[in-house]
Scaffold this motif. Structure first.
Motif, short mmCIF file in Angstrom:
data_model
loop_
_atom_site.label_atom_id
_atom_site.label_comp_id
_atom_site.label_asym_id
_atom_site.label_seq_id
_atom_site.Cartn_x
_atom_site.Cartn_y
_atom_site.Cartn_z
N GLU A 139 0.71 -1.01 0.07
CA GLU A 139 -0.12 0.05 -0.07
C GLU A 139 0.84 1.24 0.10
OE1 GLU A 139 -2.67 -0.37 3.40
OE2 GLU A 139 -3.73 -2.07 2.49
N GLN A 140 1.84 1.23 0.72
CA GLN A 140 2.72 2.39 0.90
C GLN A 140 3.45 2.80 -0.62
OE1 GLN A 140 5.46 1.70 3.85
NE2 GLN A 140 4.22 2.37 5.52
N ALA A 141 4.03 1.58 -1.14
CA ALA A 141 4.55 1.51 -2.51
C ALA A 141 3.61 2.00 -3.47
CB ALA A 141 5.09 0.32 -3.14
N GLU A 142 2.32 1.67 -3.36
CA GLU A 142 1.54 2.12 -4.56
C GLU A 142 1.08 3.49 -4.19
OE1 GLU A 142 -3.21 0.71 -5.05
OE2 GLU A 142 -1.84 -0.80 -5.25
N ALA A 143 0.90 3.99 -3.00
CA ALA A 143 0.71 5.34 -2.83
C ALA A 143 1.85 5.97 -3.18
CB ALA A 143 0.55 5.60 -1.20
N VAL A 144 3.29 5.72 -3.04
CA VAL A 144 4.53 6.37 -3.55
C VAL A 144 4.32 6.46 -5.09
CG1 VAL A 144 6.93 6.34 -3.84
CG2 VAL A 144 5.85 6.05 -1.43
N SER A 145 4.04 5.34 -5.78
CA SER A 145 4.06 5.19 -7.19
C SER A 145 2.92 6.11 -7.66
CB SER A 145 4.05 3.81 -7.58
OG SER A 145 2.67 3.33 -7.44
N ARG A 146 1.87 6.44 -7.00
CA ARG A 146 0.89 7.46 -7.36
C ARG A 146 1.05 8.68 -7.23
NH1 ARG A 146 -0.74 5.84 -11.76
NH2 ARG A 146 -2.32 7.64 -11.53
N ILE A 162 6.38 10.94 -25.80
CA ILE A 162 5.28 11.24 -24.98
C ILE A 162 4.10 10.15 -24.74
CG2 ILE A 162 3.58 12.81 -24.64
CD1 ILE A 162 5.20 14.99 -25.58
N PRO A 163 3.88 9.40 -25.84
CA PRO A 163 2.73 8.31 -25.80
C PRO A 163 3.27 7.28 -24.90
CG PRO A 163 2.74 9.20 -28.06
CD PRO A 163 3.88 9.72 -27.50
N GLN A 164 4.53 6.93 -25.12
CA GLN A 164 5.14 5.83 -24.03
C GLN A 164 5.13 6.14 -22.74
OE1 GLN A 164 9.01 5.35 -25.89
NE2 GLN A 164 8.27 3.59 -27.12
N LEU A 165 5.35 7.50 -22.41
CA LEU A 165 5.46 7.74 -21.04
C LEU A 165 3.87 7.82 -20.44
CD1 LEU A 165 7.92 10.91 -21.30
CD2 LEU A 165 8.25 8.54 -20.15
N ALA A 166 2.96 8.46 -21.23
CA ALA A 166 1.43 8.46 -20.87
C ALA A 166 1.13 6.93 -20.43
CB ALA A 166 0.66 9.00 -21.88
N LYS A 167 1.37 5.96 -21.21
CA LYS A 167 1.09 4.70 -20.99
C LYS A 167 1.72 4.08 -19.82
CE LYS A 167 0.52 0.21 -23.12
NZ LYS A 167 0.89 -0.65 -24.34
N ALA A 168 2.81 4.30 -19.67
CA ALA A 168 3.69 3.72 -18.38
C ALA A 168 3.24 4.37 -17.06
CB ALA A 168 5.20 4.17 -18.60
N THR A 169 2.71 5.73 -17.11
CA THR A 169 2.22 6.52 -16.03
C THR A 169 0.63 6.38 -16.00
OG1 THR A 169 2.25 8.37 -17.22
CG2 THR A 169 4.18 7.75 -15.81
N ASN A 170 0.12 5.91 -16.80
CA ASN A 170 -1.24 6.06 -16.57
C ASN A 170 -1.97 7.32 -16.46
OD1 ASN A 170 -1.59 3.04 -16.90
ND2 ASN A 170 -1.82 2.89 -14.70
N LEU A 171 -1.31 8.16 -17.43
CA LEU A 171 -1.89 9.59 -17.52
C LEU A 171 -2.22 9.89 -19.03
CD1 LEU A 171 1.07 11.38 -15.41
CD2 LEU A 171 -1.21 10.86 -14.72
N SER A 172 -2.72 10.89 -19.35
CA SER A 172 -3.00 11.37 -20.65
C SER A 172 -2.24 11.91 -21.13
CB SER A 172 -4.38 12.12 -20.70
OG SER A 172 -3.96 13.45 -20.05
N GLU A 194 9.17 12.59 -11.52
CA GLU A 194 10.46 12.16 -11.87
C GLU A 194 10.41 11.11 -12.91
OE1 GLU A 194 13.31 13.21 -10.53
OE2 GLU A 194 12.16 14.82 -9.54
N LEU A 195 9.41 10.30 -13.06
CA LEU A 195 9.48 9.08 -13.82
C LEU A 195 9.17 9.46 -15.37
CD1 LEU A 195 9.15 5.96 -13.99
CD2 LEU A 195 6.82 6.07 -13.82
N ILE A 196 8.47 10.85 -15.45
CA ILE A 196 8.15 11.02 -16.84
C ILE A 196 9.36 11.89 -17.29
CG2 ILE A 196 7.13 13.01 -18.03
CD1 ILE A 196 4.61 12.49 -16.45
#
Length: 138
Positions: free
Chosen positions: A90-97, A116-126, A104-106
């Motif tokens: 749960e802590q790791a999930e909270a940190v990853s979100r 940019i599409p690869q980064l969006a897919k990897a981070t689940n962002l638009s 930093e990941l982007i």
């Protein structure tokens, strides 16, 4: 033969018959004693084996009880470890979100040459959110 001789012969024959019966009875008694002795020895062996089996059964029951107790202790430890791992997940999930982690990941992915599409897919962002983060970073 006189009457007294006949009685004497009858009594002697009876005594002889009684002697033969006594010898047969004595031989059967000896045979019965031998059989009884062997049966007592067999009974003692059986009692000894039963005592040994009872001790062995008691050891098995005690061993089973020990194993059950060990298994219960291991189950308690396993449950504690599972709860601890759930908390860490749960802590790791909270940190990853977290926004900082995603930023930093982007940025790291962009430096490595990801699109940019690869980064969006990897981070689940638009794609727009990824572009916004990259613009703010410049």
């Amino acid at each position: 033969m006189t009457f007294s001789q006949l009685i004497l012969l009858f009594i002697s024959g009876s005594e002889l018959l009684l002697l033969v019966l006594l010898i047969v009875f004595y031989m059967r008694l000896r045979k019965s004693e031998a059989l009884l002795t062997s049966m007592q020895a067999g009974q003692e062996a059986l009692v000894s084996k039963m005592h040994f089996n009872a001790e062995l059964e008691q050891e098995i029951v005690e061993s089973f009880a020990r194993r059950q107790k060990e298994l219960q202790e291991l189950e308690i430890q396993l449950e504690a470890r599972a709860d601890e791992l759930r908390g860490l997940l749960e802590q790791a999930e909270a940190v990853s979100r977290s926004p900082q982690f995603l930023r930093e990941l982007i940025l790291t992915g962009r430096k490595k040459g990801q699109t940019i599409p690869q980064l969006a897919k990897a981070t689940n962002l638009s794609i727009d959110e990824v572009e916004l983060i990259l613009m703010k970073a410049e």
